[in-house]
Design a protein around this motif. Sequence first.
Motif, PDB file in Angstrom:
ATOM      1  N   GLN A  86       0.820  -1.210   0.000  1.00  0.00           N
ATOM      2  CA  GLN A  86       0.000   0.000   0.000  1.00  0.00           C
ATOM      3  C   GLN A  86       0.858   1.266   0.000  1.00  0.00           C
ATOM      4  N   ALA A  87       1.933   1.261   0.768  1.00  0.00           N
ATOM      5  CA  ALA A  87       2.805   2.437   0.837  1.00  0.00           C
ATOM      6  C   ALA A  87       3.461   2.707  -0.517  1.00  0.00           C
ATOM      7  N   CYS A  88       3.969   1.661  -1.147  1.00  0.00           N
ATOM      8  CA  CYS A  88       4.583   1.846  -2.465  1.00  0.00           C
ATOM      9  C   CYS A  88       3.542   2.295  -3.483  1.00  0.00           C
ATOM     10  N   GLY A  89       2.332   1.745  -3.373  1.00  0.00           N
ATOM     11  CA  GLY A  89       1.250   2.168  -4.266  1.00  0.00           C
ATOM     12  C   GLY A  89       0.891   3.626  -4.061  1.00  0.00           C
ATOM     13  N   ALA A  90       0.878   4.060  -2.802  1.00  0.00           N
ATOM     14  CA  ALA A  90       0.570   5.462  -2.511  1.00  0.00           C
ATOM     15  C   ALA A  90       1.638   6.384  -3.093  1.00  0.00           C
ATOM     16  N   LEU A  91       2.899   6.020  -2.924  1.00  0.00           N
ATOM     17  CA  LEU A  91       3.974   6.831  -3.482  1.00  0.00           C
ATOM     18  C   LEU A  91       3.911   6.858  -5.008  1.00  0.00           C
ATOM     19  N   ARG A  92       3.570   5.720  -5.589  1.00  0.00           N
ATOM     20  CA  ARG A  92       3.409   5.656  -7.053  1.00  0.00           C
ATOM     21  C   ARG A  92       2.343   6.653  -7.498  1.00  0.00           C
ATOM     22  N   ASN A  93       1.211   6.640  -6.810  1.00  0.00           N
ATOM     23  CA  ASN A  93       0.111   7.528  -7.192  1.00  0.00           C
ATOM     24  C   ASN A  93       0.458   8.999  -6.951  1.00  0.00           C
ATOM     25  N   LEU A  94       1.100   9.286  -5.847  1.00  0.00           N
ATOM     26  CA  LEU A  94       1.460  10.671  -5.539  1.00  0.00           C
ATOM     27  C   LEU A  94       2.465  11.235  -6.541  1.00  0.00           C
ATOM     28  N   ALA A  95       3.350  10.388  -7.038  1.00  0.00           N
ATOM     29  CA  ALA A  95       4.388  10.843  -7.964  1.00  0.00           C
ATOM     30  C   ALA A  95       3.913  10.918  -9.410  1.00  0.00           C
ATOM     31  N   CYS A  96       2.758  10.375  -9.686  1.00  0.00           N
ATOM     32  CA  CYS A  96       2.262  10.312 -11.065  1.00  0.00           C
ATOM     33  C   CYS A  96       1.980  11.712 -11.609  1.00  0.00           C
ATOM     34  N   ASN A  97       2.759  12.108 -12.602  1.00  0.00           N
ATOM     35  CA  ASN A  97       2.576  13.394 -13.289  1.00  0.00           C
ATOM     36  C   ASN A  97       2.547  14.599 -12.355  1.00  0.00           C
ATOM     37  N   ASN A  98       3.286  14.528 -11.257  1.00  0.00           N
ATOM     38  CA  ASN A  98       3.308  15.634 -10.302  1.00  0.00           C
ATOM     39  C   ASN A  98       4.750  15.856  -9.841  1.00  0.00           C
ATOM     40  N   ASN A  99       5.437  16.786 -10.491  1.00  0.00           N
ATOM     41  CA  ASN A  99       6.852  16.991 -10.200  1.00  0.00           C
ATOM     42  C   ASN A  99       7.091  17.495  -8.780  1.00  0.00           C
ATOM     43  N   ALA A 100       6.190  18.326  -8.270  1.00  0.00           N
ATOM     44  CA  ALA A 100       6.348  18.809  -6.891  1.00  0.00           C
ATOM     45  C   ALA A 100       6.318  17.647  -5.911  1.00  0.00           C
ATOM     46  N   ASN A 101       5.416  16.695  -6.133  1.00  0.00           N
ATOM     47  CA  ASN A 101       5.363  15.519  -5.261  1.00  0.00           C
ATOM     48  C   ASN A 101       6.597  14.644  -5.423  1.00  0.00           C
ATOM     49  N   VAL A 127      11.516   2.993  -0.734  1.00  0.00           N
ATOM     50  CA  VAL A 127      11.019   2.066  -1.762  1.00  0.00           C
ATOM     51  C   VAL A 127      12.068   1.007  -2.081  1.00  0.00           C
ATOM     52  N   VAL A 128      13.307   1.422  -2.264  1.00  0.00           N
ATOM     53  CA  VAL A 128      14.383   0.457  -2.574  1.00  0.00           C
ATOM     54  C   VAL A 128      14.571  -0.511  -1.398  1.00  0.00           C
ATOM     55  N   LEU A 129      14.486  -0.007  -0.188  1.00  0.00           N
ATOM     56  CA  LEU A 129      14.592  -0.869   0.986  1.00  0.00           C
ATOM     57  C   LEU A 129      13.451  -1.879   1.025  1.00  0.00           C
ATOM     58  N   ALA A 130      12.240  -1.446   0.712  1.00  0.00           N
ATOM     59  CA  ALA A 130      11.101  -2.370   0.665  1.00  0.00           C
ATOM     60  C   ALA A 130      11.343  -3.473  -0.357  1.00  0.00           C
ATOM     61  N   MET A 131      11.938  -3.117  -1.485  1.00  0.00           N
ATOM     62  CA  MET A 131      12.234  -4.123  -2.506  1.00  0.00           C
ATOM     63  C   MET A 131      13.239  -5.140  -1.990  1.00  0.00           C
ATOM     64  N   GLN A 163       7.141  -5.893  -5.207  1.00  0.00           N
ATOM     65  CA  GLN A 163       8.050  -5.570  -6.304  1.00  0.00           C
ATOM     66  C   GLN A 163       7.328  -4.783  -7.407  1.00  0.00           C
ATOM     67  N   GLU A 164       6.135  -5.216  -7.730  1.00  0.00           N
ATOM     68  CA  GLU A 164       5.369  -4.540  -8.782  1.00  0.00           C
ATOM     69  C   GLU A 164       5.041  -3.097  -8.395  1.00  0.00           C
ATOM     70  N   ARG A 165       4.523  -2.907  -7.188  1.00  0.00           N
ATOM     71  CA  ARG A 165       4.161  -1.550  -6.745  1.00  0.00           C
ATOM     72  C   ARG A 165       5.406  -0.683  -6.552  1.00  0.00           C
ATOM     73  N   ALA A 166       6.474  -1.280  -6.031  1.00  0.00           N
ATOM     74  CA  ALA A 166       7.709  -0.519  -5.833  1.00  0.00           C
ATOM     75  C   ALA A 166       8.278  -0.069  -7.178  1.00  0.00           C
ATOM     76  N   CYS A 167       8.258  -0.956  -8.155  1.00  0.00           N
ATOM     77  CA  CYS A 167       8.718  -0.566  -9.493  1.00  0.00           C
ATOM     78  C   CYS A 167       7.856   0.568 -10.034  1.00  0.00           C
ATOM     79  N   GLY A 168       6.556   0.485  -9.810  1.00  0.00           N
ATOM     80  CA  GLY A 168       5.670   1.560 -10.251  1.00  0.00           C
ATOM     81  C   GLY A 168       6.010   2.881  -9.592  1.00  0.00           C
ATOM     82  N   ALA A 169       6.322   2.832  -8.308  1.00  0.00           N
ATOM     83  CA  ALA A 169       6.705   4.054  -7.594  1.00  0.00           C
ATOM     84  C   ALA A 169       7.998   4.625  -8.161  1.00  0.00           C
TER      85      ALA A 169
END
Length: 190
Positions: free
Chosen positions: A3-18, A31-35, A45-51
């Motif tokens: 969930q955390a990696c998914g949240a970071l993935r979503n927050l970073a999507c097309n948002n340079n400030a984030n 994220v790398v540590l989670a991997m 792994q899938e969500r972390a790669c997305g992030a």
Amino acid sequence: QVQACGALRNLACNNNANKIAIAKEGGIEAVVLAMRQHEGLAAVQERACGALANLACNNNNNMTAIAKEGGIKAVVSAMRRHEESVGVQVEACVTLANLACNNIANRIAIAEAGGIEAVESAMRKHEGSAGVQEQACVVLANLACNNKNNKIAIAKAGGIDAVVTAMRRHEESVGVQVEACVTLANLACN
């Protein structure tokens, strides 16, 4: 972690400030540590790669930070460990493509980490997946761009045959056709 990696993935999507804020707060390292800590869990792994893919997209500082934190090796390791997971392969390819985009150092680091072979292997194992084929072509195109050594390595790893096979197998997929043509053009250039 999923969930955390998914949240970071979503927050970073097309948002340079984030993207900048996430990096500043240690999100890349997390994220790398989670991997590393959850190597056996495909969902992490899938969500972390997305992030990492979203954090790297069009952000040179994050591309460099991800490489420095061991993100490239973690992504290639995820591809090898979860060879049967289409989701991991697609997200890992997007990540490697974003990391290699306009970044000479990362193109070299990805090749040295075995990324070319991992991508070619994903293409062979998932010939029926247009998503894997399209994203793998993007990686190979970016790795080949202005890099003679990577062009040679891609050819030696069977990448040209894999790209042509993808074009034949997915004639109806505009995405595969476009990215495969870009890949072949980059491999033939210079």
